[in-house]
Design a protein around this motif. Structure first.
Motif, PDB file in Angstrom:
ATOM      1  N   ARG A  47       1.502  26.287 -24.168  1.00  0.00           N
ATOM      2  CA  ARG A  47       0.634  27.016 -24.871  1.00  0.00           C
ATOM      3  C   ARG A  47       0.626  27.680 -23.410  1.00  0.00           C
ATOM      4  NH1 ARG A  47      -1.948  27.300 -30.991  1.00  0.00           N
ATOM      5  NH2 ARG A  47      -1.023  29.262 -30.217  1.00  0.00           N
ATOM      6  N   HIS A  54       7.411  26.443 -25.387  1.00  0.00           N
ATOM      7  CA  HIS A  54       6.581  27.943 -25.656  1.00  0.00           C
ATOM      8  C   HIS A  54       6.595  29.063 -24.605  1.00  0.00           C
ATOM      9  CE1 HIS A  54       3.888  30.088 -27.758  1.00  0.00           C
ATOM     10  NE2 HIS A  54       2.523  30.302 -26.803  1.00  0.00           N
ATOM     11  N   ASP A  91       6.279  37.467 -33.083  1.00  0.00           N
ATOM     12  CA  ASP A  91       6.349  38.411 -32.061  1.00  0.00           C
ATOM     13  C   ASP A  91       7.650  38.385 -31.097  1.00  0.00           C
ATOM     14  OD1 ASP A  91       6.506  35.654 -30.815  1.00  0.00           O
ATOM     15  OD2 ASP A  91       4.160  35.603 -30.721  1.00  0.00           O
ATOM     16  N   LYS A  97       3.501  42.078 -32.113  1.00  0.00           N
ATOM     17  CA  LYS A  97       2.017  41.049 -31.938  1.00  0.00           C
ATOM     18  C   LYS A  97       0.531  41.320 -31.097  1.00  0.00           C
ATOM     19  CE  LYS A  97       1.180  36.387 -31.772  1.00  0.00           C
ATOM     20  NZ  LYS A  97       1.609  34.894 -31.969  1.00  0.00           N
ATOM     21  N   ASP A 134       8.834  30.632 -36.194  1.00  0.00           N
ATOM     22  CA  ASP A 134       8.377  30.520 -35.009  1.00  0.00           C
ATOM     23  C   ASP A 134       8.154  29.378 -34.555  1.00  0.00           C
ATOM     24  OD1 ASP A 134       6.861  32.007 -33.879  1.00  0.00           O
ATOM     25  OD2 ASP A 134       5.606  32.349 -34.581  1.00  0.00           O
ATOM     26  N   ASP A 135       8.196  29.208 -32.805  1.00  0.00           N
ATOM     27  CA  ASP A 135       8.515  28.432 -32.571  1.00  0.00           C
ATOM     28  C   ASP A 135       7.642  27.284 -32.685  1.00  0.00           C
ATOM     29  OD1 ASP A 135       6.072  30.333 -31.325  1.00  0.00           O
ATOM     30  OD2 ASP A 135       6.382  28.693 -29.055  1.00  0.00           O
ATOM     31  N   SER A 148       0.833  26.113 -35.459  1.00  0.00           N
ATOM     32  CA  SER A 148      -0.770  25.870 -34.962  1.00  0.00           C
ATOM     33  C   SER A 148      -1.866  26.007 -35.280  1.00  0.00           C
ATOM     34  CB  SER A 148      -0.396  26.909 -33.499  1.00  0.00           C
ATOM     35  OG  SER A 148      -1.284  25.502 -32.249  1.00  0.00           O
ATOM     36  N   THR A 149      -2.593  26.478 -35.068  1.00  0.00           N
ATOM     37  CA  THR A 149      -3.463  26.859 -36.196  1.00  0.00           C
ATOM     38  C   THR A 149      -3.547  27.821 -37.235  1.00  0.00           C
ATOM     39  OG1 THR A 149      -3.748  29.059 -35.218  1.00  0.00           O
ATOM     40  CG2 THR A 149      -4.976  27.659 -34.358  1.00  0.00           C
ATOM     41  N   GLY A 150      -1.533  28.190 -37.175  1.00  0.00           N
ATOM     42  CA  GLY A 150      -1.340  28.951 -38.695  1.00  0.00           C
ATOM     43  C   GLY A 150      -1.364  30.429 -38.534  1.00  0.00           C
ATOM     44  N   THR A 206      -0.636  32.984 -36.928  1.00  0.00           N
ATOM     45  CA  THR A 206       0.378  34.009 -36.646  1.00  0.00           C
ATOM     46  C   THR A 206       1.099  33.807 -37.644  1.00  0.00           C
ATOM     47  OG1 THR A 206      -0.055  33.502 -34.236  1.00  0.00           O
ATOM     48  CG2 THR A 206       1.643  34.814 -34.640  1.00  0.00           C
TER      49      THR A 206
END
Ligand code: R5P
Length: 290
Positions: A85, A119, A162, A179, A212-213, A216-218, A220
Motif C-alpha cells: 500500500r 495494490h 477508483d 475517489k 476492488d483489489d 482493508s478498513t472497508g 472505500t
C-alpha cells in the motif's frame, strides 16, 4: 528438473513439502527435506505472506537464503503482497515500504514474484517494481462470474471504487468512480479520509457489483456503496480480490449490501472464489519435489 516447494501455509491448496517451525524464543526455523534436488534448478515457491506478514516475511527470507546456497532460481508465488500500500514516499522521514520489500525480495534471491491484483499495479501482466520482476494475475473475471449466482439472471453493471482498480472491471465494460481523498491527518499513519466519490454514469434503478483489489478498513467500499444507494441503485453486491476486513468493516458492509465476498488469496469467512485454478495452470509445467 523444475521443482515446486509448498509452504505449510499453502495447505488449503497444495500438499506442503517443507517445514516451518519456531525455536523456543519465537525465532523462526525452516527446513527443506531433500534440498539437494533444488540445486541449480528452477524452483517455484508457494508461500503466503498474510496474515502475520512480518513473521511470514522472515520465514520467506530464511527459505530464500537456503535456496540461494543451492543456486536455485526462485519464482515466489505469494497471493497477497503485504506492504504494497505504501508504494510512494509521502511524508518527510518515511520510506516507500513497497519498494523496500520488493528490493529485499530481489536481493534475497527471488527472481520473480507471482501475485494477485497487486495494490500498486494498475494492470494485469508483467511489471518491474524496484528491482523485482512481478507477474500480476487478476481475479477480476472470476469474481464477476461468481457474482452471477447472486444476481440470479438479473442484469448488473460492474464498477471499481477508483481509477486504480479500473482494470478489474474493464473487460466487463465496467466503470470507475473518481475517489477524492482529504490530506494526511498528522495523527493517523498513512491514512487519508475519503472526501467524495464522483461518477459520470447512470445509477438509478440499476444493479451493481462493486469490485476492488482489496477491502482493508472497508472505508472505500462503504463510500462507494453509500454513493450508489443514495443515487437510487437497486441491488448492490461488493467483492474484492483480497478480503482483509479490518476492524468491524464486514459488519458495517453487511448492513448496507446484499452480500460481500472475496477470493481466497487471504483465507477467511468471505473467501468464496478460489485462486487454485489460476495456480494450477502455473503449476502444470512444474514437477513435484517429492
Ligand atoms: C485504493 O487505492 C484501493 O483500490 C482500495 O480501494 C483500498 O486500498 C481499500 O482500502 P480500505 O478498505 O482501507 O478503504
Amino acid at each position: 528438473m523444475p521443482m515446486d516447494l509448498i509452504s505449510p501455509n499453502f495447505s488449503d491448496i497444495f500438499q506442503p513439502n517443507f517445514e516451518i517451525g519456531k525455536f523456543p524464543d519465537g525465532d523462526s526455523h525452516v527446513r527443506i527435506p531433500g534440498l539437494a534436488k533444488c540445486r541449480g534448478e528452477q524452483v517455484t515457491l508457494y508461500h503466503r505472506l498474510y496474515p502475520d506478514q512480518n513473521n511470514s516475511l522472515v520465514e520467506l527470507f530464511l527459505i530464500l537464503e537456503t535456496l540461494k546456497q543451492e543456486k536455485a532460481k526462485v519464482t515466489l508465488v505469494a497471493p497477497y503482497l503485504p506492504y504494497a500500500r505504501q508504494d510512494k514516499k509521502k511524508l518527510d522521514g518515511e520510506v516507500a515500504s513497497a519498494i523496500a520489500v520488493c528490493n529485499l525480495l530481489s536481493q534475497a534471491g527471488c527472481e520473480k514474484l507471482v501475485t494477485f491484483d497487486c495494490h500498486f499495479l494498475n494492470a494485469a501482466g508483467p511489471a518491474l517494481f524496484g528491482n523485482l520482476k512481478i507477474e500480476n494475475l487478476s481475479m477480476g473475471k472470476e469474481l464477476v462470474v461468481h457474482s452471477k449466482k447472486y444476481f440470479l439472471g438479473e442484469p448488473f453493471e460492474t464498477v471499481a471504487p477508483d481509477a486504480g482498480a479500473g482494470y478489474l472491471v474493464k473487460d466487463q465494460g465496467g466503470k470507475a468512480f473518481t475517489k477524492v481523498r482529504k490530506d494526511y491527518d498528522g495523527d493517523k499513519i498513512g491514512y487519508r479520509e475519503i472526501e467524495t466519490m464522483e461518477c459520470d454514469f447512470e445509477i438509478k434503478g440499476k444493479n451493481f457489483l462493486i469490485l476492488d483489489d482489496m477491502i482493508s478498513t472497508g472505508n472505500t467500499m462503504l463510500k462507494a456503496l453509500e454513493t450508489l444507494l443514495e443515487q437510487g441503485a437497486k441491488k448492490v453486491y461488493c467483492a474484492a480480490t483480497h478480503g482483509l476486513f479490518l476492524y468491524n468493516s464486514l459488519d458495517k458492509l453487511n448492513k448496507f449490501t446484499e452480500h460481500v465476498f472475496a477470493s481466497d488469496t487471504i483465507l477467511g469467512s468471505q473467501a468464496e472464489v478460489s485462486i487454485k485454478p489460476s495456480l494450477e495452470i502455473l503449476k502444470s509445467n512444474i514437477q513435484p519435489l517429492f
